[in-house]
Design an enzyme around this catalytic site. Sequence first.
Site, short mmCIF file in Angstrom:
data_model
loop_
_atom_site.label_atom_id
_atom_site.label_comp_id
_atom_site.label_asym_id
_atom_site.label_seq_id
_atom_site.Cartn_x
_atom_site.Cartn_y
_atom_site.Cartn_z
N ASP A 71 1.19 -5.95 -1.49
CA ASP A 71 0.45 -4.98 -2.30
C ASP A 71 1.25 -4.64 -3.55
O ASP A 71 2.47 -4.88 -3.61
CB ASP A 71 0.15 -3.72 -1.49
N GLU A 97 3.08 -1.03 1.16
CA GLU A 97 4.41 -0.46 0.89
C GLU A 97 4.39 0.46 -0.32
O GLU A 97 5.02 1.53 -0.31
CB GLU A 97 5.42 -1.59 0.66
#
Length: 446
Positions: A91, A153
């Site tokens: 991500d 994250e």
Amino acid sequence: MTPEEIENAVAAGMPQTIEDLKALVAIPSIAFPGHPEEPVHKAAELTENLLRSAGLPRVERIDLDGGFPAVYGEAPAPPGAPTVLLYAHYDVQPPGDPALWKTPPFEPTVIDGALYGRGAADDKSGVITHVAALRALQGRWPVGIKVIIEGEEEYAGESLARFIESSPDLVRADAIVVADVGNPRVGEPALTTSLRGMAAFTVEVRTLAGAVHSGAFGGAAPDALAALMRMLTTLHDENGDVAVPGLPRGTFPGEAYSEEEFRATAGVLDGVSLVGTGSLADRLWASYAITVTGLDVPSVAQAVNAVQAVARARVTIRVPPSGDPAQAIEVVTEHLKKVAPWGAHVTFSDFTTGAGFRARGEGRARAAVERAMARAFGRPPREVGQGGSIPLVAALARQFPEAEILLFGPEDDHASIHAPNERVDLEELRRTITTEALFLAEYAKG
């Protein structure tokens, strides 16, 4: 495989490595609320396919309650060999204002030996480092391999940490490689041994039932924005040091940049001084830092002649490894309530925390990675800290206290992570891939 064979395999695979990184960067996998979820799942699917291409006999996606999927891969350890867990995340941060980018953030572009695009460094280069290092070994695993790649994250999601706590054996390993950091400068290798934790919250100040005309009411009606500004300015003293009682200064045993290097890297304008006192290493890696990262107030373009009834700010606290993020939030929010002027109504919401990390001393894995890095870069690594946080690292350290956690990666301090024009230097990527592949072979030797 010999070190020369590993180096040649990494170099031969770089054209495909770069194409794979481009494909991953092209996906806007932003896991923050309010952004489309489909691209995040698409990035997970591509990550799964990339791990399959590395030859791992077991690859699967793991659906996490309340979060985006993690991608897991595994190859069993040869008899007597240790096991290594490889971590990264697919991500990315939102790109921000597209007008500030030299190239479109999700159209990966190579310029002067660097690949530009959101996530090119943080942390899709980490994903590709693992994939390319495993490919270079050509299925001849010198150690047991486990890979876990997460998809939230940047948003500081906790679903993967919860999963690991409930299923520890799946990721149990003797050494853990976290490819979500980098070197101070391109070509100068470093091992990160300290991470600050993070805490964040939103503060809202209300003073009126609704905004009122500044001509008719200004001068007596309490302005929520003015109240919030007064509160926020008490977080630092005149030197820029954190002034909130209960957040002590810390010390870092190594050296950071020179002031000149830091000013150049951070883009500090001529005539503007740095903030804070003490060494840069202490300020950046071992002490609390508080930053206002967003404000909800009318923009200049939308300004009207009104006294504001409500104002909000997002406040982020960087917490030294020895600190407690939850306690930091409590200390700062109590301070803001105490200094709020005029009886303003103050509330807090959207709390986020992530613990810091400090590596333990020399071990078998640390010695192996230092040898691998010295060969790949042509010089031994130095020890550095990072001001940012990686939420899962602290969870792994708690869950597996005997495992050695190694933090290195292809990012560098000019990579503009979380900012416009993010990029990864492709030679730095090659050296980092080579380091990881050599490390896996070195670690197996004991």
